[in-house]
Structures are given as structure tokens and as C-alpha cells.
Design a protein around this motif. Sequence first.
Motif, PDB file in Angstrom:
ATOM      1  N   SER A  69     -42.596  12.738   9.443  1.00  0.00           N
ATOM      2  CA  SER A  69     -41.997  11.456   9.065  1.00  0.00           C
ATOM      3  C   SER A  69     -42.431  11.095   7.654  1.00  0.00           C
ATOM      4  O   SER A  69     -43.463  11.582   7.152  1.00  0.00           O
ATOM      5  CB  SER A  69     -42.404  10.344  10.040  1.00  0.00           C
ATOM      6  OG  SER A  69     -43.802  10.082   9.945  1.00  0.00           O
ATOM      7  N   LEU A  70     -41.625  10.223   6.973  1.00  0.00           N
ATOM      8  CA  LEU A  70     -41.949   9.702   5.632  1.00  0.00           C
ATOM      9  C   LEU A  70     -41.470   8.245   5.588  1.00  0.00           C
ATOM     10  O   LEU A  70     -40.284   7.977   5.803  1.00  0.00           O
ATOM     11  CB  LEU A  70     -41.260  10.538   4.549  1.00  0.00           C
ATOM     12  CG  LEU A  70     -41.491  10.070   3.123  1.00  0.00           C
ATOM     13  CD1 LEU A  70     -42.973  10.161   2.752  1.00  0.00           C
ATOM     14  CD2 LEU A  70     -40.661  10.905   2.156  1.00  0.00           C
ATOM     15  N   VAL A  71     -42.394   7.337   5.366  1.00  0.00           N
ATOM     16  CA  VAL A  71     -42.079   5.902   5.414  1.00  0.00           C
ATOM     17  C   VAL A  71     -42.521   5.253   4.087  1.00  0.00           C
ATOM     18  O   VAL A  71     -43.612   5.554   3.568  1.00  0.00           O
ATOM     19  CB  VAL A  71     -42.790   5.218   6.593  1.00  0.00           C
ATOM     20  CG1 VAL A  71     -42.464   3.731   6.628  1.00  0.00           C
ATOM     21  CG2 VAL A  71     -42.380   5.884   7.896  1.00  0.00           C
ATOM     22  N   VAL A  72     -41.659   4.361   3.553  1.00  0.00           N
ATOM     23  CA  VAL A  72     -41.965   3.614   2.317  1.00  0.00           C
ATOM     24  C   VAL A  72     -42.413   2.207   2.711  1.00  0.00           C
ATOM     25  O   VAL A  72     -41.717   1.502   3.465  1.00  0.00           O
ATOM     26  CB  VAL A  72     -40.733   3.552   1.404  1.00  0.00           C
ATOM     27  CG1 VAL A  72     -41.041   2.725   0.153  1.00  0.00           C
ATOM     28  CG2 VAL A  72     -40.273   4.952   1.051  1.00  0.00           C
ATOM     29  N   THR A  73     -43.573   1.799   2.248  1.00  0.00           N
ATOM     30  CA  THR A  73     -44.089   0.450   2.549  1.00  0.00           C
ATOM     31  C   THR A  73     -44.606  -0.190   1.259  1.00  0.00           C
ATOM     32  O   THR A  73     -44.822   0.486   0.232  1.00  0.00           O
ATOM     33  CB  THR A  73     -45.220   0.531   3.585  1.00  0.00           C
ATOM     34  OG1 THR A  73     -46.276   1.322   3.062  1.00  0.00           O
ATOM     35  CG2 THR A  73     -44.737   1.160   4.884  1.00  0.00           C
ATOM     36  N   GLU A 116     -46.033   6.681   3.167  1.00  0.00           N
ATOM     37  CA  GLU A 116     -46.856   7.125   4.313  1.00  0.00           C
ATOM     38  C   GLU A 116     -46.093   8.210   5.076  1.00  0.00           C
ATOM     39  O   GLU A 116     -44.879   8.085   5.295  1.00  0.00           O
ATOM     40  CB  GLU A 116     -47.141   5.944   5.252  1.00  0.00           C
ATOM     41  CG  GLU A 116     -47.998   4.872   4.637  1.00  0.00           C
ATOM     42  CD  GLU A 116     -48.254   3.713   5.607  1.00  0.00           C
ATOM     43  OE1 GLU A 116     -48.938   2.783   5.253  1.00  0.00           O
ATOM     44  OE2 GLU A 116     -47.718   3.803   6.770  1.00  0.00           O
ATOM     45  N   TRP A 117     -46.793   9.272   5.442  1.00  0.00           N
ATOM     46  CA  TRP A 117     -46.150  10.371   6.211  1.00  0.00           C
ATOM     47  C   TRP A 117     -47.111  10.925   7.252  1.00  0.00           C
ATOM     48  O   TRP A 117     -48.326  10.749   7.173  1.00  0.00           O
ATOM     49  CB  TRP A 117     -45.679  11.488   5.274  1.00  0.00           C
ATOM     50  CG  TRP A 117     -46.789  12.143   4.490  1.00  0.00           C
ATOM     51  CD1 TRP A 117     -47.566  13.154   4.855  1.00  0.00           C
ATOM     52  CD2 TRP A 117     -47.217  11.764   3.178  1.00  0.00           C
ATOM     53  NE1 TRP A 117     -48.454  13.468   3.885  1.00  0.00           N
ATOM     54  CE2 TRP A 117     -48.258  12.634   2.827  1.00  0.00           C
ATOM     55  CE3 TRP A 117     -46.798  10.787   2.275  1.00  0.00           C
ATOM     56  CZ2 TRP A 117     -48.904  12.550   1.596  1.00  0.00           C
ATOM     57  CZ3 TRP A 117     -47.438  10.718   1.063  1.00  0.00           C
ATOM     58  CH2 TRP A 117     -48.481  11.577   0.725  1.00  0.00           C
ATOM     59  N   ASN A 118     -46.550  11.590   8.231  1.00  0.00           N
ATOM     60  CA  ASN A 118     -47.328  12.249   9.301  1.00  0.00           C
ATOM     61  C   ASN A 118     -47.352  13.761   9.076  1.00  0.00           C
ATOM     62  O   ASN A 118     -46.405  14.332   8.514  1.00  0.00           O
ATOM     63  CB  ASN A 118     -46.722  11.965  10.675  1.00  0.00           C
ATOM     64  CG  ASN A 118     -46.975  10.530  11.097  1.00  0.00           C
ATOM     65  OD1 ASN A 118     -48.013   9.948  10.792  1.00  0.00           O
ATOM     66  ND2 ASN A 118     -45.995   9.942  11.782  1.00  0.00           N
ATOM     67  N   PRO A 119     -48.422  14.400   9.527  1.00  0.00           N
ATOM     68  CA  PRO A 119     -48.515  15.863   9.316  1.00  0.00           C
ATOM     69  C   PRO A 119     -47.344  16.567  10.006  1.00  0.00           C
ATOM     70  O   PRO A 119     -46.731  16.052  10.929  1.00  0.00           O
ATOM     71  CB  PRO A 119     -49.860  16.229   9.965  1.00  0.00           C
ATOM     72  CG  PRO A 119     -50.611  14.958  10.039  1.00  0.00           C
ATOM     73  CD  PRO A 119     -49.603  13.883  10.216  1.00  0.00           C
ATOM     74  N   GLY A 153     -31.859   7.488   0.201  1.00  0.00           N
ATOM     75  CA  GLY A 153     -31.280   8.845   0.180  1.00  0.00           C
ATOM     76  C   GLY A 153     -31.955   9.756   1.172  1.00  0.00           C
ATOM     77  O   GLY A 153     -32.093   9.437   2.349  1.00  0.00           O
ATOM     78  N   GLN A 154     -32.431  10.910   0.644  1.00  0.00           N
ATOM     79  CA  GLN A 154     -32.936  11.915   1.564  1.00  0.00           C
ATOM     80  C   GLN A 154     -34.197  11.484   2.279  1.00  0.00           C
ATOM     81  O   GLN A 154     -34.538  12.005   3.325  1.00  0.00           O
ATOM     82  CB  GLN A 154     -33.203  13.231   0.817  1.00  0.00           C
ATOM     83  CG  GLN A 154     -34.353  13.206  -0.171  1.00  0.00           C
ATOM     84  CD  GLN A 154     -33.896  12.792  -1.534  1.00  0.00           C
ATOM     85  OE1 GLN A 154     -32.939  12.020  -1.611  1.00  0.00           O
ATOM     86  NE2 GLN A 154     -34.544  13.247  -2.580  1.00  0.00           N
ATOM     87  N   TYR A 155     -34.953  10.538   1.757  1.00  0.00           N
ATOM     88  CA  TYR A 155     -36.201  10.166   2.393  1.00  0.00           C
ATOM     89  C   TYR A 155     -35.957   9.429   3.684  1.00  0.00           C
ATOM     90  O   TYR A 155     -36.788   9.412   4.577  1.00  0.00           O
ATOM     91  CB  TYR A 155     -37.036   9.306   1.444  1.00  0.00           C
ATOM     92  CG  TYR A 155     -37.349  10.055   0.184  1.00  0.00           C
ATOM     93  CD1 TYR A 155     -36.787   9.658  -1.031  1.00  0.00           C
ATOM     94  CD2 TYR A 155     -38.158  11.180   0.210  1.00  0.00           C
ATOM     95  CE1 TYR A 155     -37.062  10.375  -2.183  1.00  0.00           C
ATOM     96  CE2 TYR A 155     -38.414  11.889  -0.945  1.00  0.00           C
ATOM     97  CZ  TYR A 155     -37.867  11.485  -2.143  1.00  0.00           C
ATOM     98  OH  TYR A 155     -38.137  12.179  -3.265  1.00  0.00           O
TER      99      TYR A 155
END
Length: 1134
Positions: free
Chosen positions: A948-952, A962-965, A1100-1102
Motif C-alpha cells: 500500500s501507499l498512502v499520502v497524509t 506512508e507505505w507497507n512492506p 494518478g498511479q499512487y
Amino acid sequence: MMERRRMDAALLVLFLVHLATALEVPLDLLEGLPQPPTITHQSPKDYIIDPRENIIIQCEAKGKPHPSFSWTRNGTHFDIDQDPNVTMKPHSGTLVVDISRTKAEQYECVYQCTARNKHGTAVSNNIVVRQSRSPLWSKEKIKPIVVQEGVSLVLPCRPPAGLPPPIIFWMDNNFQRLPQSRRVSQSLNGDLYFSNVLREDSRNDYICYARFPYTQTIQQKQPITVKVLNLDAINDTMAAFYNDTDLFSEDPADERKPTFLIPSGPSSSKMVLRGQVLEMECIAEGLPTPEISWTKNSGDLPVNRTSYLHYQKTLRIVNVSESDAGDYRCTARNELGSVYHTIHIMVKAAPFWISGAPRNLVLAPGEDGVLTCRASGTPKPSVTWAMNGIPIENSPKDLSRKVEDDTIIFSVVQTGSSAVYQCNVSNDYGYLLSNAFVNVLSETPRVLTQANKVYQVIKNHRALLDCASFGSPIPKITWFKDSRSSTLDGDPYIHHDNGTLEIHVAQAHHSGKYTCVAGNTLGIYENHVYLEVKDPTRILKQPNYKQVQRGRSVVFECKVTYDPSLQPTVTWLKDDGELPDDERLIVDFDSLTITDVTENDAGVYTCIMNTTLDHDSARAELTVVGATPTPAVVYERPDPPTDLELTDKKKRSVQLTWTPGDEHNSPIQKFLIQYEDSLHHRGHWHNLTEVPGTKTTAHLKLSPYVHYIFRVLAVNSVGFSRPSFPSRMFKTEPAAPDENPTGVHGFGTEHDNLVISWKPLTGLQSNGPGLHYKVMWRQKLMESDWTKVTVANNSKFVVSGTPTFVPYELKVQAVNDHGAGPEPAIAHGYSGEDLPVAAPENVQAVLLNSTLSEVHWDPVPSKSIRGHLKGYKVYYWRERSLHKHNPHHVEKQILTFSGNHTHGILPGLHPFSLYSFNVRVYNGKGDGPPSPTQQFETPEGVPGPPTSLVVTNTNMDTLTLEWNPPHDHNGHITGYTLKYQPAVTSRQVDIATQGWFIGLMCAIALLILILLIICFIQRNKGGKYPVKEKEDAHTDPEFQPMKDDDCTFGEYSDNEDHKPLKGSRTPSNGTVKRDDSDDSLVDYGEGGDGQFNEDGSFIGQYSGKSVSRETAEGHESSEAPSPINAMNSLNSFV
């Protein structure tokens, strides 16, 4: 003296080689020749009898005159006439004890048979007669067994001692065998061992059965109840008796390394006799269940004689030899450790012959000879001699005889010295007793080969002319040819010890009359034989390749030269099979003609010329090509034949004549003769034969035991006529079958049976009433007698009690009330298969890359496969990822490699993982035991994408990602690469508060609104814009590639109002230069470009979604997007 003994022994060897067929065999064929007694058949030394049947103690002997018989019982004379229950068979020494009026146990004694005539006395072995016993199980009350889960357990069997010992097996109340495994197995003494118990082991019907083979009785022990409890259940049970006290407060049975249940201690020893079967067992307890392996300390295990039973817990070596002595180590191993036990094996040997038992001697008066009784054993056996059953030291003195340990030397023997000598070789473990006679004869020579026998051979082949002779002294053989001018010595003649004359390469001039002369001191004997050297059979003109049009004719020539005295027979084959039964194929002596060729005639044709001595062959191919069809000529069918008449009636033939019907303008090509068998198939007509259309008579060959009715059909180019009226009935007489069943097969449906099946004869083939089959079988290569049974009204027979997967020779002969069919051909088959007992050895894995491994193993010996080898199976599973956070994976996968493979590829492996695997051989019955489980680790591979990839925390000039392995680490994660690029840039001028700027922005907004309305109207009219064209050119809207020439993005669309990121700049040339790094966040997303939203956040892609195409088209007339000068690369390491 020793040198003299060696010379005598050497002479004796040459003497006996010559006499093997010249003296010993003719004694049975020539009348009037005296012969001391020879024991030909006797009961085994240890003779176990069935107490329900009469006792038969075998003793057969031959001699001239025929010997008389007597018996001893327990060392004293057994007066048969005084025992009303014992009789002796006529002309035999075999005893028959009638136990209908007495008990068999009264005749449990040691018996010895004596056969004597005036030339000597022969004795049998000591025959120990014992009755088989199957005692009852002692009554006992067996208490239920309550055990804790995980502990070891032994269920004793302790069967009653029987004779012979019983066969032990465990079953339940439903007479189903209890399942056994590496964890649960039966020991050699019959006890049932649990390496560790599980809850599912609880049951109340553990029953030990004992089967006594001689009496075919089965007895059972009282059922044993086993209840397996975990600690909670035990505490609950015991609390009721001890005031709810928790007696078992410790944890459940822990995992533990192995310890041996049997044998005890670190080492043990065992003795086995040479030639017997050695069985060693090691049973261990432990948790997890231990695996057992075997090694020999001083060498390798004998591969061809070694097998493993009871899930590797029993090591079995058959036909033990002295080389099998030594120390064997069994090792029990599980994940927590290992333990081993050493078994010291001592090999002793009962006496055994070194070069065979002593051989009979036939000597002439005045000749010398040697009797040798050479045997070995451990310990070294002693040798004693007897003459005519009396110890030789107590026998009459004979100056021509000298005893030296295991040899008796005879010098200048005299008439009347004939006797039978007994050699007894014994040690602590057994004895050998052999009779060998010395027969002193004076006999003139005789030639046993048929007089005037004609030998025929092909030129340049070997010729063998026999001259089997008999005489005492041994005759000398001399050969002469034609005029007897000189003896045949030297090249090309070779003289064999048995009198045969060999010509290695026979030529035409070797043909003629040969004379064999056998002579000794008492006379000579001549015999004449003839040799004919024939020219070879050779095909001079071979058939050639032919290509012919459909509907035409073709001729294959096959001209041959041969010896005029050997008339050859010609055989033609098509595709290595018989020619089709078709009148279009005409076979002459030197040619094959095929008329009206069709596509089915294409193939390879072989011409074979056979004589009684040799053959030659040649082949050619026929290709059929298409032809232009010609219009069909319409003709009418012929009328049916009339006036059928039967003449020249014989047992198996009859002559049929008829009158042809009208041809109707189309010549009759042939007549088809059919018959009805009103005895076996009433109402069914069968084709019998065809004759050319020019003939009106047919000589019909018939089968016995058939009620024939004939009819004839005419055939022209149009087709068949109607059938003629039937002839009168002609009945053939019954006879023995002319043929035997075909399709004889042997196979097993169980591991201990052999199913013999065949295609039964039809009623027409039976040749008579009372059809049945004589089924015969024997083990291949054992040269044993055929076992025979009679089977009727069936086409198979099941032989029970066979060894597992051994080859058999099979014969099935048809028999009816009038006799048996011809001698049947031998078919071959195998008894039933059983699961393989050995696992592949030398198993190892070779890593090819992070997802591919190659497994190698040594093939399992065929004897251990116990069936037809089907192939090998590799069981493998992923134990876990080598990453510390990943869970265990135990789902097993199986790869099957058919055939005799020794390696295989394991595809689709997970990188950076621990794998376990083993290899098993499998046959038609199933899988064999697994090889010891091995493990290998796959190297690291490329990691998967972050899950996952999250913008905060987005601000005007900062944001937080923030992202998860990744789900699949595929190795140690060393860091993350973060790449980004702003979607819109502008010059950094803070004029948002200026009044003129606010007015300008309102004007621009109004203008944009007008432009949007115009664009909307134009779009509804089908207008096409450059952006639209570019979008249509891309098949994947999610992907926007980089241009190769300038490293710029091919196209991207911004979101909403293209508000620039604070601090960005717009280059004057409108291009975007890439950073030094080759990776970017675009590479890890699903889209082709990354963009910022109005508030500075990533889009977009994120987010996993592409920018809306409607938005892109709606803003087409807005200001163009501004790429940035460079992309920033952000690396974050963990």
C-alpha cells in the motif's frame, strides 16, 4: 603322494567330463548293465506333516537289479510288517502311514531308508518327522490401556508357539488390517509398536491374529482396548477419585529426540547361517516420529540382496554369505536429534559343497579312480566315509582303496569291487550326506548315436557330427571320411571330449560319408553318418519400390536361387503382418500380383524364402496415387447358383458342386461359399471360402463336430447374387481340439496371486463335446515341474499364494472328451505387484536459480520395486520463507516423472525460502517409501511491490508518504526507492493579494467558461481534438511511455486547474530531464505518470486509478501543462 593325488584328480576330472553322458546316462538306457542303487527321491530332512492326513515318507531309488528297501526308526530296524498302520508302496521304498486308527504323534521319529541290491547299498538322509501344531491362545483378561497423548506404546502379541511358527498380523473386529506407518508398525515377533500415540489411536479392537500355515487355521488374541487422553481429559478423569486434584499439571508430552524401543542398549549381536535370510530391526520412539536409516560400518550393503520392510525399520538381506558379517548401524533421527544402535552380525555356515557332491565312478578292471567329497562350512566340518551304509573303518579291507580325509583313491580296481560309498560332512549347524557308487564293469564299446544319420548344413556354416559312445574302459573315438585312408585330425576338424566332430566352416567338398570308431581294450564299434553341405538360399532379384495409380495392377518380383534338394517356400508379408485375405492379391512362387489397387494396399511388402535350413528376405514399398475415375458401367446381378451336391465325403473334407445361374451380361468373378453350423450357431451363416468364377466345384476343408449346411453366392461387377438354396446337412465326427486358446496372459490383482486368462475356443473350435482347459504354470527360470489344474466354463484361473512379482511361464491346453489339443506354446506373465520397499538413494538437489531446482537420485533396484516401474514422484513443500516474519507453509506438491528417470526439475519455487522434499518410486500398485527428507534454501529474488501507499499531512510545500512492506520479501529488504515528479509548475510569485490580479483572474475565468461552452458544443458535433487523437493511439490509457529520443513523457494530463507545486519552475524548452536514477515512482505504479492534485497531494498511479479522460478532454483548451526541469529522487532506507 600328494603329487600322485593331484595327477589322479586331474585325470579323474578329464575322465568324468567324458563320462558325463557316455556312461551315466546309458546305464538307464541299455538293458543288462549292472548298476548299484542310487537314491532318486526322498522326503526332506526336516519333514513337518499335517496331523489330519496320512503320513507319506518318500524313498525312491534306481539300480539294476532293482533295489529292495528297508527302514530304521530312531536308529533301530523298523519292522514294517509288524505295524498294521504302515505299508510300503510296491516297487518303491515309500512308506504310507494310515492315521485313521492312530495318532500322528506316535510316528514322530527319525527315519532312514536303505536301498540295496547285489552291487551295493545306498542310504537316505535322516528324515525327522514332526507333526505341525497350532496350539490355542491361553485365556487371559486384558485390562484397557490408558495412555497420555504423545507417549510411546507397545501392544504385546505373544502368540502360542506352533510348528512351524505362525504368521502374525493385527486386525480389527471387521477383519480389516490395522493401518501401519512409520509411526505404527509390527515388529518381527508380532508386537505392535507406537513411536508416539495420537488421539485417533483410541479404539477397543486391537486384535492380534496368528495363522498356522500347515493346518490353515487362524487364532486370535483377546481384543486390546487403548484409550489416548490429553492432560485435561486425564485430570478430569482422575479428579473424580482424588478430590478434584490435578494429578498431571505438567505440559503434554513434549517433543523429544528418538530412543530405541528395540533393541536395547547401544549394541547387540546376532548369528545367521550362510544362505539364510538375515533380518535386523530397530524400532524407535520419539516426537516427531523418527525416521530409521541403515549403514554397514565396514562396507556397503549388498544392493541386489537387500530390502527394507516395515517402513525402513527392518533390514532384510537374502542369501547371506560370509561377506555379510560385520557391524551394522541403525540410526533413528528426527528434528530434535538422533540415536544409533550397532548390531554385530556373525555368519556361520552349515556344510556346503565346494564343487558339487561326489560323482559316480564307472571303472574297468585294472583302472584307477578318485572319489572326492569336498565341502566347506563354519566351523570347518568333519568328513566321514561309509561303504554300503557301514562306517568304512568297519568295512572289509580293500587294498585297492585308500582313504585320505575327503578323498578315496582307487588303484587297479578289480571285478567285484562295486559298492556305494556314503560321504557325511557335518558341523554344529547341519550335515550333508551323499551317495556315490563305484561300478566296476568290463564292457565292449557301443555307439549310441543313430546309425546312418544324415546331417545337413548350409555352406560356410558350422557342422557338428555326433558320436555318443559307451564302454568300460572308456572308448577312444576316431573319425574317418569315405575311404578311411587317414584319421581326421587338425584343421578344419575339431574333436570334442564327448566324441563330436566339428567342422567350423563347412564347404561342398566336406560332404560325404563319415565313420566314427569307438575302441577300447575289449573291442571296437563303428557307426556311419552322412554330411550334406547345401548351397545357401539367396534372393537374386529383389522387389523394387512401386508407385501405381488406384485401380491399376502391380507386380513385385522375388526371384531366388537355392539348393536343388531344398525346395523353398515363399511367404509374403504386408507391413510385417500377414497378407490380407483378398483375392486381388495373387501369390506365385517368384512374384506377388495385386490387381485393382486401392489406397489400403499401400505399405511395405516383404518376400521371405524359407528352407528347412535357412532363409532370405527382401522388401519394397508400394505407394498408391489417385486416378481419374471412369464412369461406372451398369450391369445386373447374377442369378443364384442351383443344384448343390455333396460328394467325396470324408472326416474333415467334402466336395461341393453347383450349377451357376444367369450372369446377366456381367461375367461371374467368383463364388462365395457359406455355411451354417446348426449344432452351435443355428441361423447364422459364415463365410467359408471363395473360388474363381470359372469353377463350379470346391474341395472344402471342414472342422470336426460341426453340422454343416452350405450355400453359394455368385459375384460379378455389380455385386452378390441372392444365396442359393441350402445343401443337405453334413455332420463331421468329433475329435480332439486342433488348437489351443490364444491370448494367454498372466497378471496379478493382489500381491500374492496370479490371474491366468485366455480367449476361450468357440464352439466351432472345440472339435467335440466336454470342452475344458488344462491350465499349467511354473516360475520362470526355476526349471520346476508344471503345476496343473482343470478349468471348465471359464476363461481365467487365479493362483493364490504366489511370491510377489515374479515371472511365470504359462500354458493353456484345450481338452475335450476325445483328447487333448496340441502342446501349447509357453506364454509369460507376472504375479501381482506390491508396493515398492525401497526408496531412491543419493537424493540431492541442485539449485539452478531462485525459482528453479533440479533433483537427482539413484534408481531403485528392480527387485525392490516389486512391480512394473511406472516412474518416480518428487514430493516437495515450502516449509517457510527465510524472512523471520513469514508463517510456515506446509502445502505439499507432487511432480511425477514417468519412466526410469534419475532427475527432475522443480519449477515455480519461491525465492528466499526453505523447501523440504523426498523422492519415491511408484509401480502399478502405488508409491514406495520416501527417501529421507532433505531440505534446500532458494536464494534471494526480486521483492514484490509495497502492499500500500498512502499520502497524509499534505501542505503547500510538504506532504507525508506512508507505505507497507511488500507481501513477498523474497529476501532481506535493504531499502525503498521513492521517485516523484510534479505535474504542474509556475514561477514563484506571490501576487494572490493584488487587486489587479483578482480582476485579471475573473476575466480569465469568464473566458475559460466561454471556451468550455464552445468545446462542449463542438464535441457533441463529433469534433476531434489532438489530445483525443493521441489518446486513441494508445491502447492502454493507464500507461504513458517515455519518448526514446529526448527522454520526455509522451503525454500526460493534469488534474483540474494545474495549480503548480510551490517552488517549482517551468523550463523554457518545455522538456523534462530525467534524474540520474533509472527508477521512479512511475515504475512502481500502474499508470504511466505521477501527478499532484490541487492541494499538492499525489494522484494518478499512487491511488491505483488513472486520471479521468473526461477531465483531460474538458481542459484541452486550457493552458498547456508545464513539465519540470528535473525529477527529484527520494530514497528512504530501512
